[in-house]
Design a protein around this motif. Sequence first.
Motif, PDB file in Angstrom:
ATOM      1  N   VAL A 156      -0.850   8.401   5.091  1.00  0.00           N
ATOM      2  CA  VAL A 156      -1.785   7.561   4.345  1.00  0.00           C
ATOM      3  C   VAL A 156      -1.632   7.819   2.841  1.00  0.00           C
ATOM      4  O   VAL A 156      -1.558   6.869   2.047  1.00  0.00           O
ATOM      5  N   ILE A 157      -1.540   9.064   2.466  1.00  0.00           N
ATOM      6  CA  ILE A 157      -1.400   9.427   1.052  1.00  0.00           C
ATOM      7  C   ILE A 157      -0.109   8.861   0.468  1.00  0.00           C
ATOM      8  O   ILE A 157      -0.111   8.313  -0.643  1.00  0.00           O
ATOM      9  N   ARG A 158       0.995   8.971   1.212  1.00  0.00           N
ATOM     10  CA  ARG A 158       2.277   8.433   0.729  1.00  0.00           C
ATOM     11  C   ARG A 158       2.236   6.926   0.561  1.00  0.00           C
ATOM     12  O   ARG A 158       2.888   6.373  -0.313  1.00  0.00           O
ATOM     13  N   ARG A 159       1.483   6.232   1.395  1.00  0.00           N
ATOM     14  CA  ARG A 159       1.418   4.768   1.361  1.00  0.00           C
ATOM     15  C   ARG A 159       0.356   4.235   0.397  1.00  0.00           C
ATOM     16  O   ARG A 159       0.309   3.049   0.128  1.00  0.00           O
ATOM     17  N   TRP A 160      -0.494   5.102  -0.099  1.00  0.00           N
ATOM     18  CA  TRP A 160      -1.667   4.703  -0.856  1.00  0.00           C
ATOM     19  C   TRP A 160      -1.351   3.710  -1.973  1.00  0.00           C
ATOM     20  O   TRP A 160      -2.001   2.682  -2.113  1.00  0.00           O
ATOM     21  N   HIS A 161      -0.355   3.996  -2.782  1.00  0.00           N
ATOM     22  CA  HIS A 161      -0.063   3.151  -3.948  1.00  0.00           C
ATOM     23  C   HIS A 161       0.764   1.917  -3.597  1.00  0.00           C
ATOM     24  O   HIS A 161       0.999   1.075  -4.459  1.00  0.00           O
ATOM     25  N   ASP A 162       1.169   1.787  -2.341  1.00  0.00           N
ATOM     26  CA  ASP A 162       1.923   0.605  -1.896  1.00  0.00           C
ATOM     27  C   ASP A 162       1.002  -0.563  -1.547  1.00  0.00           C
ATOM     28  O   ASP A 162       1.482  -1.671  -1.329  1.00  0.00           O
ATOM     29  N   TYR A 163      -0.291  -0.316  -1.466  1.00  0.00           N
ATOM     30  CA  TYR A 163      -1.243  -1.316  -0.992  1.00  0.00           C
ATOM     31  C   TYR A 163      -2.355  -1.555  -2.004  1.00  0.00           C
ATOM     32  O   TYR A 163      -2.940  -0.601  -2.516  1.00  0.00           O
ATOM     33  N   THR A 164      -2.663  -2.812  -2.238  1.00  0.00           N
ATOM     34  CA  THR A 164      -3.833  -3.156  -3.039  1.00  0.00           C
ATOM     35  C   THR A 164      -5.080  -2.981  -2.183  1.00  0.00           C
ATOM     36  O   THR A 164      -6.050  -2.364  -2.600  1.00  0.00           O
ATOM     37  N   ASN A 165      -5.025  -3.515  -0.967  1.00  0.00           N
ATOM     38  CA  ASN A 165      -6.116  -3.372  -0.010  1.00  0.00           C
ATOM     39  C   ASN A 165      -5.805  -2.147   0.851  1.00  0.00           C
ATOM     40  O   ASN A 165      -4.975  -2.204   1.764  1.00  0.00           O
ATOM     41  N   LYS A 166      -6.446  -1.037   0.560  1.00  0.00           N
ATOM     42  CA  LYS A 166      -6.144   0.249   1.208  1.00  0.00           C
ATOM     43  C   LYS A 166      -6.405   0.227   2.716  1.00  0.00           C
ATOM     44  O   LYS A 166      -5.782   0.969   3.463  1.00  0.00           O
ATOM     45  N   LYS A 167      -7.307  -0.639   3.170  1.00  0.00           N
ATOM     46  CA  LYS A 167      -7.581  -0.731   4.612  1.00  0.00           C
ATOM     47  C   LYS A 167      -6.320  -1.115   5.387  1.00  0.00           C
ATOM     48  O   LYS A 167      -6.161  -0.740   6.542  1.00  0.00           O
ATOM     49  N   ARG A 168      -5.434  -1.861   4.753  1.00  0.00           N
ATOM     50  CA  ARG A 168      -4.227  -2.321   5.442  1.00  0.00           C
ATOM     51  C   ARG A 168      -3.298  -1.172   5.826  1.00  0.00           C
ATOM     52  O   ARG A 168      -2.516  -1.304   6.770  1.00  0.00           O
ATOM     53  N   ILE A 169      -3.377  -0.040   5.142  1.00  0.00           N
ATOM     54  CA  ILE A 169      -2.598   1.133   5.538  1.00  0.00           C
ATOM     55  C   ILE A 169      -2.925   1.452   6.994  1.00  0.00           C
ATOM     56  O   ILE A 169      -2.044   1.783   7.782  1.00  0.00           O
ATOM     57  N   PHE A 170      -4.175   1.329   7.336  1.00  0.00           N
ATOM     58  CA  PHE A 170      -4.651   1.626   8.687  1.00  0.00           C
ATOM     59  C   PHE A 170      -4.478   0.434   9.622  1.00  0.00           C
ATOM     60  O   PHE A 170      -3.967   0.580  10.736  1.00  0.00           O
ATOM     61  N   THR A 171      -4.932  -0.732   9.177  1.00  0.00           N
ATOM     62  CA  THR A 171      -4.993  -1.875  10.085  1.00  0.00           C
ATOM     63  C   THR A 171      -3.618  -2.369  10.532  1.00  0.00           C
ATOM     64  O   THR A 171      -3.492  -2.860  11.649  1.00  0.00           O
ATOM     65  N   GLU A 172      -2.612  -2.233   9.702  1.00  0.00           N
ATOM     66  CA  GLU A 172      -1.264  -2.637  10.135  1.00  0.00           C
ATOM     67  C   GLU A 172      -0.811  -1.818  11.331  1.00  0.00           C
ATOM     68  O   GLU A 172      -0.296  -2.356  12.306  1.00  0.00           O
ATOM     69  N   VAL A 173      -0.999  -0.516  11.248  1.00  0.00           N
ATOM     70  CA  VAL A 173      -0.584   0.361  12.348  1.00  0.00           C
ATOM     71  C   VAL A 173      -1.488   0.159  13.555  1.00  0.00           C
ATOM     72  O   VAL A 173      -1.012   0.028  14.687  1.00  0.00           O
ATOM     73  N   LEU A 174      -2.789   0.103  13.328  1.00  0.00           N
ATOM     74  CA  LEU A 174      -3.718   0.014  14.446  1.00  0.00           C
ATOM     75  C   LEU A 174      -3.685  -1.351  15.127  1.00  0.00           C
ATOM     76  O   LEU A 174      -4.003  -1.457  16.304  1.00  0.00           O
ATOM     77  N   SER A 175      -3.273  -2.378  14.421  1.00  0.00           N
ATOM     78  CA  SER A 175      -3.160  -3.710  15.019  1.00  0.00           C
ATOM     79  C   SER A 175      -1.823  -3.919  15.721  1.00  0.00           C
ATOM     80  O   SER A 175      -1.766  -4.534  16.783  1.00  0.00           O
ATOM     81  N   HIS A 176      -0.767  -3.419  15.125  1.00  0.00           N
ATOM     82  CA  HIS A 176       0.582  -3.707  15.633  1.00  0.00           C
ATOM     83  C   HIS A 176       1.244  -2.523  16.317  1.00  0.00           C
ATOM     84  O   HIS A 176       2.215  -2.692  17.044  1.00  0.00           O
ATOM     85  N   GLY A 177       0.768  -1.330  16.075  1.00  0.00           N
ATOM     86  CA  GLY A 177       1.319  -0.134  16.680  1.00  0.00           C
ATOM     87  C   GLY A 177       2.619   0.321  16.037  1.00  0.00           C
ATOM     88  O   GLY A 177       3.280  -0.431  15.321  1.00  0.00           O
ATOM     89  N   CYS A 178       2.966   1.557  16.305  1.00  0.00           N
ATOM     90  CA  CYS A 178       4.216   2.125  15.787  1.00  0.00           C
ATOM     91  C   CYS A 178       5.427   1.369  16.312  1.00  0.00           C
ATOM     92  O   CYS A 178       6.461   1.315  15.648  1.00  0.00           O
TER      93      CYS A 178
END
Length: 133
Positions: free
Chosen positions: A27-49
Amino acid sequence: MKLTLTNVRELKRHSASPLTKAVCDFVIRRWHDYTNKKRIFTEVLSHGCVSGCVAELIYTNDITAFYEKYQRDIQHLLMEVMREVSTYNPKDILREWNDEDMFAEDIDNQTLLAWYGFEETLWRIAQQFECLQ
């Protein structure tokens, strides 16, 4: 709790679990890649690894290394969830589980477990933030 980089770092700092620390690092590594920080989580939790959204868990060598490094935490998570839903069969949690490899010696079950461990841990971290509950 608010979803902030400081709070993610605090969760990491206060966790005793190496797996939780590793997922917080993701999450920390991806933090600055996203404007909407929730998407760091929701992309993985919606689509899976399985979708490839976790670059660290795409290639077989990386998946195997992740599984081996966090095997104890992953097994603990799986056993905890299996107890919660009153089952003793990993296939009830991991649909693609190969019953013939009950000790996860082959890459297929190791992959399932690595992905499961990452996703379940990310979900548990997400539950700490009100905007992701």
